[in-house]
Design a protein around this motif. Structure first.
Motif, PDB file in Angstrom:
ATOM      1  N   ARG A 173      20.201 -14.942  -0.846  1.00  0.00           N
ATOM      2  CA  ARG A 173      20.811 -16.261  -0.639  1.00  0.00           C
ATOM      3  C   ARG A 173      21.829 -16.249   0.493  1.00  0.00           C
ATOM      4  O   ARG A 173      22.878 -16.909   0.434  1.00  0.00           O
ATOM      5  CB  ARG A 173      21.416 -16.805  -1.942  1.00  0.00           C
ATOM      6  CG  ARG A 173      20.343 -16.931  -3.009  1.00  0.00           C
ATOM      7  CD  ARG A 173      20.714 -17.763  -4.189  1.00  0.00           C
ATOM      8  NE  ARG A 173      19.571 -17.878  -5.101  1.00  0.00           N
ATOM      9  CZ  ARG A 173      19.554 -18.570  -6.210  1.00  0.00           C
ATOM     10  NH1 ARG A 173      20.625 -19.233  -6.600  1.00  0.00           N
ATOM     11  NH2 ARG A 173      18.465 -18.622  -6.972  1.00  0.00           N
ATOM     12  N   THR A 174      21.487 -15.518   1.523  1.00  0.00           N
ATOM     13  CA  THR A 174      22.314 -15.497   2.730  1.00  0.00           C
ATOM     14  C   THR A 174      21.423 -15.177   3.919  1.00  0.00           C
ATOM     15  O   THR A 174      20.366 -14.554   3.764  1.00  0.00           O
ATOM     16  CB  THR A 174      23.454 -14.470   2.602  1.00  0.00           C
ATOM     17  OG1 THR A 174      24.350 -14.620   3.701  1.00  0.00           O
ATOM     18  CG2 THR A 174      22.943 -13.032   2.580  1.00  0.00           C
ATOM     19  N   GLY A 175      21.858 -15.607   5.088  1.00  0.00           N
ATOM     20  CA  GLY A 175      21.045 -15.370   6.276  1.00  0.00           C
ATOM     21  C   GLY A 175      21.774 -15.814   7.525  1.00  0.00           C
ATOM     22  O   GLY A 175      22.980 -16.091   7.521  1.00  0.00           O
ATOM     23  N   ILE A 176      21.035 -15.888   8.619  1.00  0.00           N
ATOM     24  CA  ILE A 176      21.566 -16.342   9.899  1.00  0.00           C
ATOM     25  C   ILE A 176      21.152 -17.799  10.116  1.00  0.00           C
ATOM     26  O   ILE A 176      20.360 -18.346   9.344  1.00  0.00           O
ATOM     27  CB  ILE A 176      21.078 -15.440  11.049  1.00  0.00           C
ATOM     28  CG1 ILE A 176      19.544 -15.334  11.040  1.00  0.00           C
ATOM     29  CG2 ILE A 176      21.728 -14.059  10.979  1.00  0.00           C
ATOM     30  CD1 ILE A 176      18.969 -14.587  12.240  1.00  0.00           C
ATOM     31  N   ILE A 233      18.285  -6.460  17.423  1.00  0.00           N
ATOM     32  CA  ILE A 233      18.888  -5.627  16.377  1.00  0.00           C
ATOM     33  C   ILE A 233      18.315  -4.220  16.402  1.00  0.00           C
ATOM     34  O   ILE A 233      19.053  -3.221  16.383  1.00  0.00           O
ATOM     35  CB  ILE A 233      18.674  -6.274  14.994  1.00  0.00           C
ATOM     36  CG1 ILE A 233      19.495  -7.558  14.869  1.00  0.00           C
ATOM     37  CG2 ILE A 233      19.028  -5.299  13.870  1.00  0.00           C
ATOM     38  CD1 ILE A 233      19.131  -8.404  13.668  1.00  0.00           C
ATOM     39  N   TYR A 234      16.994  -4.116  16.476  1.00  0.00           N
ATOM     40  CA  TYR A 234      16.373  -2.789  16.401  1.00  0.00           C
ATOM     41  C   TYR A 234      16.537  -2.006  17.692  1.00  0.00           C
ATOM     42  O   TYR A 234      16.561  -0.774  17.673  1.00  0.00           O
ATOM     43  CB  TYR A 234      14.901  -2.925  16.010  1.00  0.00           C
ATOM     44  CG  TYR A 234      14.715  -3.350  14.570  1.00  0.00           C
ATOM     45  CD1 TYR A 234      15.470  -2.782  13.558  1.00  0.00           C
ATOM     46  CD2 TYR A 234      13.787  -4.323  14.214  1.00  0.00           C
ATOM     47  CE1 TYR A 234      15.314  -3.159  12.237  1.00  0.00           C
ATOM     48  CE2 TYR A 234      13.616  -4.714  12.896  1.00  0.00           C
ATOM     49  CZ  TYR A 234      14.385  -4.128  11.914  1.00  0.00           C
ATOM     50  OH  TYR A 234      14.233  -4.511  10.602  1.00  0.00           O
ATOM     51  N   ARG A 235      16.686  -2.708  18.801  1.00  0.00           N
ATOM     52  CA  ARG A 235      16.986  -2.000  20.044  1.00  0.00           C
ATOM     53  C   ARG A 235      18.406  -1.447  19.990  1.00  0.00           C
ATOM     54  O   ARG A 235      18.651  -0.301  20.367  1.00  0.00           O
ATOM     55  CB  ARG A 235      16.822  -2.957  21.229  1.00  0.00           C
ATOM     56  CG  ARG A 235      17.011  -2.273  22.587  1.00  0.00           C
ATOM     57  CD  ARG A 235      17.281  -3.313  23.653  1.00  0.00           C
ATOM     58  NE  ARG A 235      16.091  -4.055  24.001  1.00  0.00           N
ATOM     59  CZ  ARG A 235      16.102  -5.322  24.401  1.00  0.00           C
ATOM     60  NH1 ARG A 235      17.242  -6.002  24.430  1.00  0.00           N
ATOM     61  NH2 ARG A 235      14.991  -5.928  24.756  1.00  0.00           N
ATOM     62  N   GLU A 236      19.331  -2.273  19.507  1.00  0.00           N
ATOM     63  CA  GLU A 236      20.733  -1.869  19.455  1.00  0.00           C
ATOM     64  C   GLU A 236      20.953  -0.723  18.473  1.00  0.00           C
ATOM     65  O   GLU A 236      21.774   0.165  18.723  1.00  0.00           O
ATOM     66  CB  GLU A 236      21.601  -3.075  19.055  1.00  0.00           C
ATOM     67  CG  GLU A 236      23.086  -2.818  19.030  1.00  0.00           C
ATOM     68  CD  GLU A 236      23.669  -2.570  20.412  1.00  0.00           C
ATOM     69  OE1 GLU A 236      24.735  -1.920  20.473  1.00  0.00           O
ATOM     70  OE2 GLU A 236      23.062  -3.010  21.420  1.00  0.00           O
ATOM     71  N   THR A 237      20.221  -0.727  17.356  1.00  0.00           N
ATOM     72  CA  THR A 237      20.393   0.325  16.351  1.00  0.00           C
ATOM     73  C   THR A 237      19.439   1.495  16.568  1.00  0.00           C
ATOM     74  O   THR A 237      19.416   2.422  15.754  1.00  0.00           O
ATOM     75  CB  THR A 237      20.188  -0.254  14.938  1.00  0.00           C
ATOM     76  OG1 THR A 237      18.902  -0.908  14.859  1.00  0.00           O
ATOM     77  CG2 THR A 237      21.279  -1.265  14.614  1.00  0.00           C
ATOM     78  N   ASP A 238      18.669   1.444  17.645  1.00  0.00           N
ATOM     79  CA  ASP A 238      17.759   2.523  18.047  1.00  0.00           C
ATOM     80  C   ASP A 238      16.786   2.893  16.917  1.00  0.00           C
ATOM     81  O   ASP A 238      16.745   4.024  16.440  1.00  0.00           O
ATOM     82  CB  ASP A 238      18.547   3.767  18.486  1.00  0.00           C
ATOM     83  CG  ASP A 238      17.644   4.763  19.216  1.00  0.00           C
ATOM     84  OD1 ASP A 238      16.616   4.342  19.797  1.00  0.00           O
ATOM     85  OD2 ASP A 238      17.954   5.968  19.187  1.00  0.00           O
ATOM     86  N   LYS A 239      15.986   1.908  16.536  1.00  0.00           N
ATOM     87  CA  LYS A 239      14.937   2.128  15.548  1.00  0.00           C
ATOM     88  C   LYS A 239      13.594   1.836  16.209  1.00  0.00           C
ATOM     89  O   LYS A 239      13.069   0.713  16.116  1.00  0.00           O
ATOM     90  CB  LYS A 239      15.165   1.251  14.314  1.00  0.00           C
ATOM     91  CG  LYS A 239      16.440   1.642  13.562  1.00  0.00           C
ATOM     92  CD  LYS A 239      16.600   0.890  12.271  1.00  0.00           C
ATOM     93  CE  LYS A 239      17.845   1.378  11.515  1.00  0.00           C
ATOM     94  NZ  LYS A 239      18.075   0.621  10.277  1.00  0.00           N
ATOM     95  N   ASN A 272      28.255  -9.970   7.995  1.00  0.00           N
ATOM     96  CA  ASN A 272      27.318  -8.923   8.431  1.00  0.00           C
ATOM     97  C   ASN A 272      26.145  -9.586   9.151  1.00  0.00           C
ATOM     98  O   ASN A 272      24.994  -9.470   8.753  1.00  0.00           O
ATOM     99  CB  ASN A 272      26.845  -8.116   7.230  1.00  0.00           C
ATOM    100  CG  ASN A 272      26.297  -6.755   7.635  1.00  0.00           C
ATOM    101  OD1 ASN A 272      26.328  -6.381   8.804  1.00  0.00           O
ATOM    102  ND2 ASN A 272      25.785  -6.018   6.667  1.00  0.00           N
ATOM    103  N   TYR A 273      26.499 -10.304  10.212  1.00  0.00           N
ATOM    104  CA  TYR A 273      25.556 -11.191  10.898  1.00  0.00           C
ATOM    105  C   TYR A 273      24.318 -10.447  11.393  1.00  0.00           C
ATOM    106  O   TYR A 273      23.201 -10.973  11.337  1.00  0.00           O
ATOM    107  CB  TYR A 273      26.285 -11.841  12.075  1.00  0.00           C
ATOM    108  CG  TYR A 273      25.563 -12.994  12.715  1.00  0.00           C
ATOM    109  CD1 TYR A 273      25.740 -14.292  12.248  1.00  0.00           C
ATOM    110  CD2 TYR A 273      24.727 -12.802  13.809  1.00  0.00           C
ATOM    111  CE1 TYR A 273      25.101 -15.375  12.836  1.00  0.00           C
ATOM    112  CE2 TYR A 273      24.081 -13.870  14.416  1.00  0.00           C
ATOM    113  CZ  TYR A 273      24.264 -15.148  13.920  1.00  0.00           C
ATOM    114  OH  TYR A 273      23.616 -16.207  14.509  1.00  0.00           O
ATOM    115  N   TYR A 274      24.480  -9.220  11.867  1.00  0.00           N
ATOM    116  CA  TYR A 274      23.374  -8.496  12.501  1.00  0.00           C
ATOM    117  C   TYR A 274      22.616  -7.568  11.543  1.00  0.00           C
ATOM    118  O   TYR A 274      21.830  -6.740  11.988  1.00  0.00           O
ATOM    119  CB  TYR A 274      23.891  -7.718  13.719  1.00  0.00           C
ATOM    120  CG  TYR A 274      24.401  -8.653  14.789  1.00  0.00           C
ATOM    121  CD1 TYR A 274      23.520  -9.381  15.587  1.00  0.00           C
ATOM    122  CD2 TYR A 274      25.773  -8.850  14.966  1.00  0.00           C
ATOM    123  CE1 TYR A 274      23.978 -10.270  16.542  1.00  0.00           C
ATOM    124  CE2 TYR A 274      26.246  -9.738  15.935  1.00  0.00           C
ATOM    125  CZ  TYR A 274      25.334 -10.440  16.710  1.00  0.00           C
ATOM    126  OH  TYR A 274      25.796 -11.327  17.649  1.00  0.00           O
TER     127      TYR A 274
END
Length: 283
Positions: free
Chosen positions: A100-103, A204-210, A84-86
Motif C-alpha cells: 500500500r505504498t509506491g511512487i 534504479i538497477y543501474r544505480e545499484t549495479d544489478k 524510500n522513494y527509490y
C-alpha cells in the motif's frame, strides 16, 4: 506462454485495448517469477467492487473522485513512499497492492484502474518530474496527484512543480511562467506509461549495479518501446559486460545501422570491431 511473449502480444494491440494493469504485472514477473497476475487483477476488481457498493448511481464525477480518494488513501491507507522513494518495490504493481505504498507512477496506475472501474475516465499525465492524473470535467481539466492522496493541483501548484525540475533559462526566449500549462498536461498513452515505468527501474538497477535485473528491464523496454534505440546500445554494452559477446555484437551492430548519425557512433563501431574479433576467436 512466457510473460515476455504475453507482454509483446499485449502492447501490440491498439492503444485502448492495452490492459495497463496486466502489462505492469507482467513486467513485475521478472522480479517475481511466481507472481499470480490474474490474482492481483482480481484484487483490483474487488477493490473497485467495494467502492462501487458505496456509490449512489446518480453521483457525479466530482463526488466519485472524492469517494475514490477517501477509499484508497483514507480507508485503505495507500500512500506515497517518500521515505524510500527509490526502493524498486515501489515500481512493481503487486508490491504496491501488498504494501500500500509506491511512487507517483504506480499509485497513478492503481488510481486510474480503480477509477475506470467506477466510471471515471482518468488519464495519466507524464508531467516533468512527477507523474499525475487528469480528468476532463465539462470543459475544465482536473489534475490530481495520487502520490499525495489524490490532491487536486492548481495552476500555481503545477507551475511550482515545473520550477523545481526545469532550470532557469532552459525554455529559451519564453519564460517558464509564460509557457502554457497545456503542453505539459497532454494525456500519456499506455505504452508511454509502461516505458516510463521501465525507465524508473532502469535507473534504479543501474544505480545499484544489478546487471541481471537491468538486463530484464532493457529486454522489456525493447518490447514496449522498440523505437528507443538508445536502449539497444545500452543492452549491447551490458551484454558485453556480462560476457555475452555475440548478443553484444548484434545489439551494437543493429544500433550502428539504426543510428548512423549518433554522436557516439565511432565509439560503438570500435566496440563492434573488438567484439567481431573476439567472436571470431570463439568459433
Amino acid at each position: 506462454m512466457p510473460s515476455a511473449d504475453r507482454l509483446a502480444e499485449l502492447v501490440a494491440r491498439d492503444e485502448p485495448a492495452i490492459d495497463l494493469a496486466r502489462a505492469c504485472l507482467l513486467i513485475a514477473q521478472d522480479a517475481y517469477p511466481g507472481l499470480d497476475v490474474d490474482g492481483y487483477l482480481g484484487e483490483i476488481e474487488r477493490l473497485a467492487a467495494r467502492l462501487r457498493g458505496r456509490l449512489p448511481a446518480a453521483e457525479d464525477a466530482e463526488a466519485r473522485i472524492v469517494a475514490l480518494n477517501e477509499f484508497l488513501f483514507a480507508d485503505l491507507g495507500f500512500t506515497g513512499n517518500a521515505d524510500n522513494y527509490y526502493d524498486p518495490r515501489n515500481s512493481y504493481l503487486n508490491e504496491v497492492l501488498d504494501r500500500r505504498t509506491g511512487i507517483p507512477l504506480t499509485l497513478s496506475v492503481l488510481y486510474m484502474e480503480v477509477g475506470r472501474r467506477i466510471g471515471l475516465p482518468l488519464e495519466g499525465v507524464s508531467f516533468p518530474g512527477h507523474f499525475l492524473v487528469r480528468l476532463q470535467l465539462r470543459g475544465a481539466l482536473l489534475v490530481l496527484d495520487p502520490f499525495s492522496g489524490g490532491e487536486p493541483q492548481s495552476e500555481a501548484d503545477l507551475r511550482a512543480r515545473l520550477r523545481r525540475v526545469i532550470p532557469e533559462g532552459a525554455t529559451g526566449p519564453v519564460p517558464l511562467e509564460q509557457l502554457p500549462l497545456e503542453q505539459f498536461l497532454e494525456p500519456a498513452g499506455k505504452r508511454q506509461i509502461l516505458a516510463r515505468l521501465l525507465r524508473n527501474l532502469k535507473g534504479i538497477y543501474r544505480e545499484t549495479d544489478k546487471p541481471q535485473r537491468l538486463l530484464d528491464v532493457l529486454n522489456r523496454m525493447r518490447v514496449v518501446a522498440p523505437e528507443a534505440h538508445a536502449e539497444l546500445r545500452e543492452r549491447g554494452l551490458l551484454y558485453q559486460r556480462l560476457e555475452c559477446y555475440r548478443a553484444a555484437l548484434k545489439d551494437l551492430t543493429d544500433y550502428s545501422a539504426l543510428e548512423p548519425d549518433a554522436p557516439d557512433l565511432e565509439e560503438v563501431r570500435a566496440r563492434v570491431l573488438e567484439l567481431s574479433a573476439l567472436c571470431a576467436r570463439l568459433n
